[in-house]
Design a protein around this motif. Sequence first.
Motif, PDB file in Angstrom:
ATOM      1  N   VAL A  74      18.351  -8.497   7.987  1.00 36.58           N
ATOM      2  CA  VAL A  74      19.704  -8.940   8.339  1.00 36.58           C
ATOM      3  C   VAL A  74      19.830  -9.141   9.848  1.00 36.58           C
ATOM      4  O   VAL A  74      20.468 -10.087  10.324  1.00 36.58           O
ATOM      5  CB  VAL A  74      20.742  -7.930   7.819  1.00 36.58           C
ATOM      6  N   VAL A  75      19.221  -8.249  10.631  1.00 39.05           N
ATOM      7  CA  VAL A  75      19.235  -8.392  12.093  1.00 39.05           C
ATOM      8  C   VAL A  75      18.554  -9.691  12.505  1.00 39.05           C
ATOM      9  O   VAL A  75      19.045 -10.433  13.371  1.00 39.05           O
ATOM     10  CB  VAL A  75      18.564  -7.175  12.750  1.00 39.05           C
ATOM     11  N   LEU A  76      17.426 -10.015  11.886  1.00 36.26           N
ATOM     12  CA  LEU A  76      16.738 -11.273  12.191  1.00 36.26           C
ATOM     13  C   LEU A  76      17.595 -12.474  11.793  1.00 36.26           C
ATOM     14  O   LEU A  76      17.619 -13.497  12.491  1.00 36.26           O
ATOM     15  CB  LEU A  76      15.387 -11.317  11.469  1.00 36.26           C
ATOM     16  N   PHE A  77      18.297 -12.359  10.686  1.00 37.84           N
ATOM     17  CA  PHE A  77      19.187 -13.446  10.255  1.00 37.84           C
ATOM     18  C   PHE A  77      20.325 -13.661  11.257  1.00 37.84           C
ATOM     19  O   PHE A  77      20.699 -14.801  11.563  1.00 37.84           O
ATOM     20  CB  PHE A  77      19.744 -13.130   8.873  1.00 37.84           C
ATOM     21  N   LEU A  78      20.874 -12.567  11.779  1.00 40.30           N
ATOM     22  CA  LEU A  78      21.951 -12.686  12.771  1.00 40.30           C
ATOM     23  C   LEU A  78      21.460 -13.389  14.037  1.00 40.30           C
ATOM     24  O   LEU A  78      22.194 -14.173  14.646  1.00 40.30           O
ATOM     25  CB  LEU A  78      22.501 -11.299  13.105  1.00 40.30           C
ATOM     26  N   LEU A  79      20.230 -13.124  14.433  1.00 35.96           N
ATOM     27  CA  LEU A  79      19.673 -13.809  15.607  1.00 35.96           C
ATOM     28  C   LEU A  79      19.605 -15.307  15.380  1.00 35.96           C
ATOM     29  O   LEU A  79      19.897 -16.101  16.296  1.00 35.96           O
ATOM     30  CB  LEU A  79      18.280 -13.245  15.921  1.00 35.96           C
ATOM     31  N   CYS A  80      19.238 -15.701  14.170  1.00 43.23           N
ATOM     32  CA  CYS A  80      19.152 -17.137  13.870  1.00 43.23           C
ATOM     33  C   CYS A  80      20.532 -17.791  13.853  1.00 43.23           C
ATOM     34  O   CYS A  80      20.700 -18.919  14.332  1.00 43.23           O
ATOM     35  CB  CYS A  80      18.449 -17.346  12.530  1.00 43.23           C
ATOM     36  N   THR A  81      21.530 -17.093  13.309  1.00 41.76           N
ATOM     37  CA  THR A  81      22.878 -17.662  13.293  1.00 41.76           C
ATOM     38  C   THR A  81      23.477 -17.737  14.693  1.00 41.76           C
ATOM     39  O   THR A  81      24.297 -18.624  14.968  1.00 41.76           O
ATOM     40  CB  THR A  81      23.793 -16.819  12.390  1.00 41.76           C
ATOM     41  N   LEU A  82      23.091 -16.831  15.576  1.00 39.34           N
ATOM     42  CA  LEU A  82      23.559 -16.918  16.959  1.00 39.34           C
ATOM     43  C   LEU A  82      22.933 -18.092  17.691  1.00 39.34           C
ATOM     44  O   LEU A  82      23.559 -18.688  18.571  1.00 39.34           O
ATOM     45  CB  LEU A  82      23.255 -15.617  17.700  1.00 39.34           C
ATOM     46  N   LEU A  83      21.716 -18.438  17.336  1.00 36.74           N
ATOM     47  CA  LEU A  83      21.075 -19.587  17.971  1.00 36.74           C
ATOM     48  C   LEU A  83      21.702 -20.905  17.528  1.00 36.74           C
ATOM     49  O   LEU A  83      21.820 -21.844  18.327  1.00 36.74           O
ATOM     50  CB  LEU A  83      19.576 -19.594  17.658  1.00 36.74           C
TER      51      LEU A  83
ATOM     52  N   HIS B  97       0.807  -1.213   0.000  1.00 35.65           N
ATOM     53  CA  HIS B  97       0.000   0.000   0.000  1.00 35.65           C
ATOM     54  C   HIS B  97       0.844   1.269   0.000  1.00 35.65           C
ATOM     55  O   HIS B  97       0.281   2.374   0.000  1.00 35.65           O
ATOM     56  CB  HIS B  97      -0.928   0.009   1.214  1.00 35.65           C
ATOM     57  N   LEU B  98       2.161   1.148   0.018  1.00 31.35           N
ATOM     58  CA  LEU B  98       3.003   2.344  -0.037  1.00 31.35           C
ATOM     59  C   LEU B  98       2.830   3.032  -1.377  1.00 31.35           C
ATOM     60  O   LEU B  98       2.837   2.388  -2.434  1.00 31.35           O
ATOM     61  CB  LEU B  98       4.476   1.982   0.169  1.00 31.35           C
ATOM     62  N   SER B  99       2.656   4.349  -1.349  1.00 35.64           N
ATOM     63  CA  SER B  99       2.467   5.104  -2.585  1.00 35.64           C
ATOM     64  C   SER B  99       3.778   5.390  -3.297  1.00 35.64           C
ATOM     65  O   SER B  99       3.793   5.632  -4.500  1.00 35.64           O
ATOM     66  CB  SER B  99       1.760   6.432  -2.281  1.00 35.64           C
ATOM     67  N   GLN B 100       4.892   5.364  -2.573  1.00 36.57           N
ATOM     68  CA  GLN B 100       6.183   5.661  -3.181  1.00 36.57           C
ATOM     69  C   GLN B 100       7.286   4.980  -2.391  1.00 36.57           C
ATOM     70  O   GLN B 100       7.272   4.969  -1.164  1.00 36.57           O
ATOM     71  CB  GLN B 100       6.416   7.176  -3.229  1.00 36.57           C
ATOM     72  N   TRP B 101       8.238   4.397  -3.110  1.00 38.87           N
ATOM     73  CA  TRP B 101       9.376   3.741  -2.489  1.00 38.87           C
ATOM     74  C   TRP B 101      10.622   4.616  -2.643  1.00 38.87           C
ATOM     75  O   TRP B 101      10.778   5.316  -3.628  1.00 38.87           O
ATOM     76  CB  TRP B 101       9.633   2.380  -3.134  1.00 38.87           C
ATOM     77  N   SER B 102      11.487   4.529  -1.649  1.00 32.54           N
ATOM     78  CA  SER B 102      12.775   5.214  -1.711  1.00 32.54           C
ATOM     79  C   SER B 102      13.860   4.215  -1.323  1.00 32.54           C
ATOM     80  O   SER B 102      13.589   3.171  -0.729  1.00 32.54           O
ATOM     81  CB  SER B 102      12.803   6.414  -0.752  1.00 32.54           C
ATOM     82  N   PHE B 103      15.094   4.559  -1.658  1.00 25.34           N
ATOM     83  CA  PHE B 103      16.194   3.657  -1.312  1.00 25.34           C
ATOM     84  C   PHE B 103      16.390   3.579   0.194  1.00 25.34           C
ATOM     85  O   PHE B 103      16.807   2.541   0.717  1.00 25.34           O
ATOM     86  CB  PHE B 103      17.486   4.137  -1.975  1.00 25.34           C
ATOM     87  N   VAL B 104      16.073   4.658   0.901  1.00 22.71           N
ATOM     88  CA  VAL B 104      16.205   4.642   2.366  1.00 22.71           C
ATOM     89  C   VAL B 104      15.247   3.607   2.970  1.00 22.71           C
ATOM     90  O   VAL B 104      15.636   2.828   3.845  1.00 22.71           O
ATOM     91  CB  VAL B 104      15.927   6.049   2.936  1.00 22.71           C
ATOM     92  N   SER B 105      14.003   3.579   2.493  1.00 17.16           N
ATOM     93  CA  SER B 105      13.044   2.593   2.982  1.00 17.16           C
ATOM     94  C   SER B 105      13.498   1.178   2.644  1.00 17.16           C
ATOM     95  O   SER B 105      13.396   0.261   3.473  1.00 17.16           O
ATOM     96  CB  SER B 105      11.664   2.860   2.380  1.00 17.16           C
ATOM     97  N   PHE B 106      14.005   1.012   1.446  1.00 23.25           N
ATOM     98  CA  PHE B 106      14.493  -0.303   1.021  1.00 23.25           C
ATOM     99  C   PHE B 106      15.660  -0.760   1.885  1.00 23.25           C
ATOM    100  O   PHE B 106      15.690  -1.901   2.363  1.00 23.25           O
ATOM    101  CB  PHE B 106      14.897  -0.221  -0.448  1.00 23.25           C
ATOM    102  N   ALA B 107      16.645   0.123   2.105  1.00 27.87           N
ATOM    103  CA  ALA B 107      17.805  -0.225   2.916  1.00 27.87           C
ATOM    104  C   ALA B 107      17.399  -0.509   4.364  1.00 27.87           C
ATOM    105  O   ALA B 107      17.984  -1.382   5.025  1.00 27.87           O
ATOM    106  CB  ALA B 107      18.838   0.904   2.869  1.00 27.87           C
ATOM    107  N   PHE B 108      16.404   0.220   4.858  1.00 25.01           N
ATOM    108  CA  PHE B 108      15.936   0.004   6.223  1.00 25.01           C
ATOM    109  C   PHE B 108      15.352  -1.396   6.384  1.00 25.01           C
ATOM    110  O   PHE B 108      15.623  -2.089   7.382  1.00 25.01           O
ATOM    111  CB  PHE B 108      14.893   1.056   6.577  1.00 25.01           C
ATOM    112  N   LEU B 109      14.563  -1.830   5.416  1.00 25.10           N
ATOM    113  CA  LEU B 109      13.978  -3.168   5.492  1.00 25.10           C
ATOM    114  C   LEU B 109      15.046  -4.255   5.385  1.00 25.10           C
ATOM    115  O   LEU B 109      14.972  -5.284   6.059  1.00 25.10           O
ATOM    116  CB  LEU B 109      12.945  -3.339   4.380  1.00 25.10           C
ATOM    117  N   ILE B 110      16.040  -4.023   4.543  1.00 26.72           N
ATOM    118  CA  ILE B 110      17.133  -4.995   4.433  1.00 26.72           C
ATOM    119  C   ILE B 110      17.874  -5.095   5.760  1.00 26.72           C
ATOM    120  O   ILE B 110      18.239  -6.191   6.207  1.00 26.72           O
ATOM    121  CB  ILE B 110      18.090  -4.589   3.301  1.00 26.72           C
ATOM    122  N   LEU B 111      18.103  -3.963   6.419  1.00 31.57           N
ATOM    123  CA  LEU B 111      18.749  -3.975   7.728  1.00 31.57           C
ATOM    124  C   LEU B 111      17.939  -4.788   8.732  1.00 31.57           C
ATOM    125  O   LEU B 111      18.496  -5.574   9.512  1.00 31.57           O
ATOM    126  CB  LEU B 111      18.928  -2.543   8.226  1.00 31.57           C
ATOM    127  N   TYR B 112      16.633  -4.624   8.707  1.00 34.08           N
ATOM    128  CA  TYR B 112      15.760  -5.346   9.627  1.00 34.08           C
ATOM    129  C   TYR B 112      15.881  -6.855   9.414  1.00 34.08           C
ATOM    130  O   TYR B 112      16.041  -7.640  10.355  1.00 34.08           O
ATOM    131  CB  TYR B 112      14.316  -4.890   9.408  1.00 34.08           C
TER     132      TYR B 112
END
Length: 253
Positions: free
Chosen positions: A146-155, A129-144
Amino acid sequence: MIAASGRGHTASPGPLPRLPGPRDHSLCPDSRRNHRPRAPRPALALCCRGTVAKPPYRIRRETVMEQFLHIRVLLGIVLGLAITTLLKGLARFVQHPGRERVYWVHIGWALSMFTLLAHFWWWEFRLVHLSQWSFVSFAFLILYVVVLFLLCTLLFPDDIGDYEGWRDYFLSRRGWFFGIMALSYVIDFGDTLIKGKRYFQAFGLEYPLRNLAYVALCLIAMRTRSERFHKGFVVASLLYQLSWIYRLYDFVE
């Protein structure tokens, strides 16, 4: 030649016929087509095979749905790696049940992370439903992600030979695990805001209190080795997480 009139006056000369000029098309209708002024050609880019590429203003803009599907590909790749890490780690206990002793607090957090990843993939559909995408929004989601992936590798690391078992490993790495988990709940505020302020406000007061409570409990878990606290934390977290999903995310609009 001038002709005299009957009254003795000299007649004024009549209008002379107009000769066609180089751009006069009145005498030849067909010449209008042949002598039309040419419009200036737009600057066109030639492809390598000799075909003419369309000018920029003719290129159809991608719809928001197409942009979202493009972005979702990379999110799905990282998320798939995280789920694979969890499933391979859990399969180790089934493949070699007597080799490594199970620490059920560690297993509880693995189940909690699997639920969180499934929930993440479910609720991110709201981003369509986002009307416009930006690279900042895209990079923010990738960061999120990646953080979840790091939690799984720590487990589930590749090797725990330096530790006495899963209990010793989990308590030794608890600072990193719960520190990154606290960061994920801070990032979650931004992820919810990306979907819009109305979406953020629709959760009411429970949502910010929930995230702040998780951050506070994660900070406590980083410092304490209390078995009672860690057992209560993982059980309460898993039950609340299931309740949260059922109450607010049972259906996606």
